[in-house]
Structure formats: structure tokens, C-alpha cells
Design a protein around this motif. Structure first.
Motif, PDB file in Angstrom:
ATOM      1  N   UNK A  46       0.891  -1.144  -0.090  1.00 15.46           N
ATOM      2  CA  UNK A  46       0.025   0.067   0.090  1.00 15.46           C
ATOM      3  C   UNK A  46       0.882   1.531  -0.086  1.00 15.46           C
ATOM      4  N   UNK A  47       1.847   1.079   0.673  1.00 15.28           N
ATOM      5  CA  UNK A  47       2.797   2.266   0.880  1.00 15.28           C
ATOM      6  C   UNK A  47       3.723   2.551  -0.640  1.00 15.28           C
ATOM      7  N   UNK A  48       4.092   1.371  -1.084  1.00 15.84           N
ATOM      8  CA  UNK A  48       4.614   1.449  -2.687  1.00 15.84           C
ATOM      9  C   UNK A  48       3.615   1.991  -3.798  1.00 15.84           C
ATOM     10  N   UNK A  49       2.224   1.841  -3.540  1.00 22.24           N
ATOM     11  CA  UNK A  49       1.581   2.198  -4.562  1.00 22.24           C
ATOM     12  C   UNK A  49       1.759   3.884  -4.671  1.00 22.24           C
ATOM     13  N   UNK A  63       2.592  18.482  -8.729  1.00 22.43           N
ATOM     14  CA  UNK A  63       1.918  17.697  -9.231  1.00 22.43           C
ATOM     15  C   UNK A  63       0.416  17.428  -8.610  1.00 22.43           C
ATOM     16  N   UNK A  64      -0.500  16.913  -9.286  1.00 21.15           N
ATOM     17  CA  UNK A  64      -1.946  16.673  -8.891  1.00 21.15           C
ATOM     18  C   UNK A  64      -2.033  15.170  -8.787  1.00 21.15           C
ATOM     19  N   UNK A  65      -2.469  14.576  -7.547  1.00 23.68           N
ATOM     20  CA  UNK A  65      -2.326  13.222  -7.499  1.00 23.68           C
ATOM     21  C   UNK A  65      -3.964  12.873  -6.702  1.00 23.68           C
ATOM     22  N   UNK A  66      -4.457  11.913  -7.566  1.00 20.93           N
ATOM     23  CA  UNK A  66      -5.863  11.375  -7.145  1.00 20.93           C
ATOM     24  C   UNK A  66      -5.663   9.989  -6.577  1.00 20.93           C
ATOM     25  N   UNK A  67      -6.150   9.888  -5.288  1.00 22.72           N
ATOM     26  CA  UNK A  67      -6.161   8.540  -4.709  1.00 22.72           C
ATOM     27  C   UNK A  67      -7.612   8.079  -4.407  1.00 22.72           C
ATOM     28  N   UNK A  76      -1.785   7.472   1.390  1.00 20.42           N
ATOM     29  CA  UNK A  76      -1.752   8.904   1.543  1.00 20.42           C
ATOM     30  C   UNK A  76      -0.466   9.382   2.373  1.00 20.42           C
ATOM     31  N   UNK A  77      -0.237   8.724   3.387  1.00 22.37           N
ATOM     32  CA  UNK A  77       0.936   9.173   4.161  1.00 22.37           C
ATOM     33  C   UNK A  77       2.167   9.055   3.513  1.00 22.37           C
ATOM     34  N   UNK A 113      -2.122  13.435   8.681  1.00 28.14           N
ATOM     35  CA  UNK A 113      -2.267  13.422   7.220  1.00 28.14           C
ATOM     36  C   UNK A 113      -3.526  14.190   6.731  1.00 28.14           C
ATOM     37  N   UNK A 114      -4.555  13.816   7.442  1.00 28.58           N
ATOM     38  CA  UNK A 114      -5.961  14.367   7.035  1.00 28.58           C
ATOM     39  C   UNK A 114      -5.918  15.918   7.066  1.00 28.58           C
ATOM     40  N   UNK A 115      -5.052  16.464   7.922  1.00 22.65           N
ATOM     41  CA  UNK A 115      -4.944  17.690   8.211  1.00 22.65           C
ATOM     42  C   UNK A 115      -3.812  18.602   7.525  1.00 22.65           C
ATOM     43  N   UNK A 116      -3.038  17.848   6.591  1.00 18.50           N
ATOM     44  CA  UNK A 116      -2.097  18.449   5.937  1.00 18.50           C
ATOM     45  C   UNK A 116      -2.834  19.275   4.567  1.00 18.50           C
ATOM     46  N   UNK A 117      -2.239  20.731   4.521  1.00 15.20           N
ATOM     47  CA  UNK A 117      -2.939  21.462   3.764  1.00 15.20           C
ATOM     48  C   UNK A 117      -3.088  21.083   2.263  1.00 15.20           C
TER      49      UNK A 117
END
Length: 229
Positions: A46-49, A63-67, A76-77, A113-117
């Protein structure tokens, strides 16, 4: 003898199955019935993803990433660790309860992570965001329903069929990366990726004895007429 303890459950929108959050000692697991979707004890794939695609986007200033899929937050982390301050990460999570777990019983896994701007969490089907416009993302990272051979929602299959892959190709910028996590190999899916305009690399992760063998496909958008590997 230690046994699974049910911490919470939540319905899956648009389906008949229920997700269960369970704990066994210090281990946490998200399950459908008795089938495990993810655990905090085996997080490398999952991290390697995220780490593999993000490591290949270092030449892009913002860059703009969609997870697709928040899960336990490992992807995410890892993405945030590998991206610079100008990056933007959009996380699409279909199940509101999974987002609630991230701020509740699984908060220790998600950290800040969820509070990262750089992060925006959208409670929606990732398919909707993929279809939101052309060339919007530098990478799309999918960890949805255990991969192309889904377990929870038949409608998730549309992410992995020919039309779903064509939509992902359309949503990526030139040279963009579609990364897909799967709980098992799938030669037909790899062939579909190539037919839909991607150069494909398959990475297999050896499981512990008796465990599953996880797979990542790293698929780079190539232009019409270019050869695919």
C-alpha cells in the motif's frame, strides 16, 4: 485466547455488504464478512502504491494526485512523504464511515495526514472524480475493492474494464501514471492496460507464509502510436 473484537461497522453505499473494523490484540483489520480487505500488519504494498509513482514525478513542480480509497491511510501518508509542498492530493473515499475511523479508532495510523494543507478528502466514488475532466491529474492511485477482482461492489468493476481504463487515460496528463493495487495477479487486466494506451510495469510483493501475494501495476500514459511495454 485472543479473538477478533468488533470495534465498529458501516454500510457500503450502493451495495449490500457491510465493512467491519476489528482488532486482534494490537492488530487492526478492515473486513467484509470474514474476508480481510486490509490490515495494519502488512502495509508495504500500500505504501509502494504511492512511493513508486511519486518518485517518478519529481520533475513536476506542482503535481496533482488522485487517490482512490483512504483505507488505513498508508498510501496517503507515503504520498505526502514523497511529494513537495506545492503538490495537491485528492482522496476519494466512498464510505463515510472509513473517514470517521480515520479520525477515531484509526487516528494513530493516519497521524496528521488528513490535516495536511495539501490534502482534500472527498466522500465520493473515485470514478466520478476521474470523469471530472481531461488531463487533470499527474497520477491516479487506485486501491479500490481489492483490485480488478472485486469483493464489495460490482459497480467497482467499471474502474478496471476497458472503458474505465480509457477514462483514466483521458484524466491523466501526458506521461501521467495510473497505479493499481491488487490482492492477486491478473494477466487479463495487465493486457487491458496495454490495449488502453499504457506502458505497464508489474511488481509483485511476496506474502508471508500462507498470506496473499499482492500486485502493483504501474501504468504510464503514452500517446497514440507509441509502443507499450
Amino acid at each position: 485466547m485472543t479473538a477478533w473484537v468488533d470495534l465498529d461497522s458501516t454500510p457500503i453505499p450502493g451495495g449490500t455488504e457491510t465493512l467491519h473494523l476489528r482488532r486482534w490484540g494490537e492488530a487492526y483489520s478492515i473486513q467484509v464478512g470474514t474476508a480481510e480487505l486490509m490490515t495494519d500488519q502488512d502495509r508495504g504494498s500500500e505504501q509502494a502504491l504511492a512511493t513508486i509513482p511519486c518518485g517518478r514525478l519529481t520533475d513536476r513542480a506542482a503535481p496533482r494526485i488522485l487517490i482512490g480509497g483512504l483505507g488505513m491511510g498508508f498510501t496517503l501518508r507515503a504520498a505526502l512523504d514523497g511529494l513537495g509542498p506545492q503538490a495537491e492530493v485528492v482522496v476519494a473515499e466512498l464510505v463515510p464511515g472509513v473517514v470517521a475511523w480515520a479520525r477515531g479508532p484509526l487516528a494513530h495510523l493516519h497521524g496528521a495526514s488528513l490535516d495536511d494543507p495539501r490534502v482534500t478528502v472527498v466522500e465520493a466514488d473515485v470514478n466520478r472524480l476521474i470523469q471530472s475532466g481531461p488531463a487533470r491529474f499527474d497520477a491516479i492511485l487506485l486501491d479500490v475493492d481489492n483490485g480488478p477482482k472485486g469483493m464489495t461492489r460490482r459497480s467497482n468493476d467499471r474502474l478496471y474494464d476497458v472503458w474505465g481504463l480509457k477514462r483514466a487515460h483521458y484524466a491523466l496528463r501526458p506521461g501521467g501514471i495510473l497505479a493499481v493495487w491488487s490482492g492477486s495477479p491478473d494477466r487479463r487486466f495487465k493486457a487491458r492496460l496495454k490495449r488502453c494506451g499504457f506502458a505497464v510495469e508489474e511488481i509483485r510483493f511476496g506474502a508471508q507464509p500462507g498470506g496473499r501475494r499482492h500486485v502493483l501495476w504501474i501504468a504510464v500514459r503514452v500517446e497514440a502510436g507509441a509502443a507499450t511495454a
